[in-house]
Scaffold this active site. Sequence first.
Site, PDB file in Angstrom:
ATOM      1  N   LYS A  82       0.848  -1.191   0.000  1.00 21.66           N
ATOM      2  CA  LYS A  82       0.000   0.000   0.000  1.00 21.66           C
ATOM      3  C   LYS A  82       0.883   1.239   0.000  1.00 21.66           C
ATOM      4  O   LYS A  82       1.943   1.251   0.642  1.00 21.66           O
ATOM      5  CB  LYS A  82      -0.902  -0.017   1.243  1.00 21.66           C
ATOM      6  CG  LYS A  82      -1.914   1.109   1.323  1.00 21.66           C
ATOM      7  CD  LYS A  82      -2.825   0.921   2.530  1.00 21.66           C
ATOM      8  CE  LYS A  82      -3.872   2.010   2.640  1.00 21.66           C
ATOM      9  NZ  LYS A  82      -4.787   1.785   3.787  1.00 21.66           N
ATOM     10  N   SER A 157      -9.723   1.637   2.816  1.00 18.18           N
ATOM     11  CA  SER A 157      -8.866   2.440   1.974  1.00 18.18           C
ATOM     12  C   SER A 157      -7.814   1.622   1.207  1.00 18.18           C
ATOM     13  O   SER A 157      -7.278   2.114   0.205  1.00 18.18           O
ATOM     14  CB  SER A 157      -8.160   3.488   2.832  1.00 18.18           C
ATOM     15  OG  SER A 157      -7.304   2.876   3.776  1.00 18.18           O
ATOM     16  N   SER A 181      -9.847  -0.844   6.998  1.00 22.47           N
ATOM     17  CA  SER A 181      -9.263  -0.668   5.658  1.00 22.47           C
ATOM     18  C   SER A 181      -8.553  -1.865   5.065  1.00 22.47           C
ATOM     19  O   SER A 181      -8.205  -1.840   3.888  1.00 22.47           O
ATOM     20  CB  SER A 181      -8.298   0.516   5.661  1.00 22.47           C
ATOM     21  OG  SER A 181      -9.041   1.684   5.480  1.00 22.47           O
TER      22      SER A 181
HETATM   23  N1  GLN Z   1     -13.171   3.765   6.310  1.00 22.04           N
HETATM   24  C1  GLN Z   1     -12.610   4.173   7.548  1.00 22.04           C
HETATM   25  C2  GLN Z   1     -12.206   5.627   7.466  1.00 22.04           C
HETATM   26  O1  GLN Z   1     -12.497   6.240   6.520  1.00 22.04           O
HETATM   27  C3  GLN Z   1     -11.444   3.320   7.900  1.00 22.04           C
HETATM   28  C4  GLN Z   1     -10.220   3.653   7.150  1.00 22.04           C
HETATM   29  C5  GLN Z   1      -9.031   2.860   7.566  1.00 22.04           C
HETATM   30  O2  GLN Z   1      -9.158   1.816   8.205  1.00 22.04           O
HETATM   31  N2  GLN Z   1      -7.861   3.376   7.238  1.00 22.04           N
HETATM   32  O3  GLN Z   1     -11.599   6.152   8.349  1.00 22.04           O
END
Ligand code: GLN
Length: 495
Positions: A82, A157, A181
């Site tokens: 990532k 994400s 994410s």
């Molecule tokens: N979707 C969640 C957010 O927008 C989690 C994102 C993540 O785990 N980095 O914060």
Amino acid sequence: MTKKPDPLETAESIGRAVRNRERSAVEVARVFVERAERSAPRLSTYLHRDGARTLEMAAEVDRRLESGEKLSPLAGVPIALKDNLCTHGIPTTCGSRILEGYLPPYDAHVVERLRAAGAVFTGKTNCDEFAMGSSTENSAYFPTRNPWDLDRVPGGSSGGSAATVAALEASLALGSDTGGSVRQPAAFCGVFGLKPTYGAVSRYGLVAFASSLDQIGPFARTARDVALLFNEICGRDERDMTSRSDATPIDLESLERGVRGMKIGIPRDLLSVGVDPEITASLDRVTKKLSGEGAEILDVTLPHARYSIATYYLIAPAEASSNLARYDGVRYGFRAKSDDLQTMYASTRGKGFGREVRRRILLGTYALSAGYYDAYYLRAMKVRTLVRRDFDQALLRADAILLPTTPTPPFKLGEKVDDPLAMYLNDIFSIPASLAGAPALSFPSGRTRSNLPIGLQLVGRPFDEGTLLRIARTWEKKSGDPLGVPPIANGGART
Ligand code: GLN
């Protein structure tokens, strides 16, 4: 002439073949690079990909093996990273304009470990800007598409990491999980995704979003492959004081021991929030199967879990507002042109950050400001403790908790992008385990009638990732191959 790797091959078998010198790492890398060359532009899985560099890394692995060096089970395995993991000399943007052109002067701890193991990097995967989002649509560059249906999101994400493993452009990938994410995109793309216990993996070199929640986690196509990657990255690292030595490698053979006598809890109260009927049906199917294998299924309650989203959206933005203060145009990446320092700061941040990131910085700054700290941040921290206690209680009775990873199958690109609240609500089942710091695994449990992946989640006791993988492995063996390969991996696709 050795034969080309079977597209369904696991990381475990690739590693074995490379170490036994049945296949060269270069041969394996070439198959993955060529496949990515075909599908990655349509899926938009990568922010940075350099086939020549990948092949060069693979050649180095072959040289190390040639010289007699003993390498790990991941030697020669193509792994995607990532883009919020720092990679020495390789662009790292976190999906943000503000880091455009940034070349980290060092490797993240996990990257260092994987290099030493002889893993081969396929590239840096697309993600929501600074990991804030659930669809990759918040990437400042482009959205990634779901390999099973190009009109749908891969989740986020870490959407690029999930999609690249699902489409067989990489054998494994790393993502980061702050509120879901790794697990949510794993569910949306039909692969395994593990959020380790908070502290199991060093965050050194992971660009910080919300430091009390962030964890790096593996994506893979089998439960055993998840364990292989986890084993390579877990454990204490002096450079992250929250990393722990009690995170020890998982014995792969223990995953084959079945679930007889295990207790699996279902949080029925939480499921009343509105779950897609096909996901509920999948949960019932898996529950029955596990019970048939000798597990005891019981009801557990997580009474405070329904406050998790509200709690998370105070704590995560608060920490983000502090972590993101460092992007001022002086130290990293992008700098807006200006005559004086103050306007340079303001305009760099105004232009460099996207809407969602700015929204969170504002919310977080507000929640931390004098007079509001007690009412918001402190209260959220108290609720977080209650959520953690719910899990402690439930996991006294159950060895693991089983619930959906997401309330719905993958949604369409554009469907939720203008409605942040709808986007946040998609995390209803993943955020509770994040607040608790508990290990949580999303595993593929089947497909919907329209052939979209469904993922279910297992949450366990701290540092008990092994039990989660053992349960998922039991289901995996009993269900045949729940993964399958999306048409795009074989050169075809619906557009
Ligand atoms: N979707 C969640 C957010 O927008 C989690 C994102 C993540 O785990 N980095 O914060």
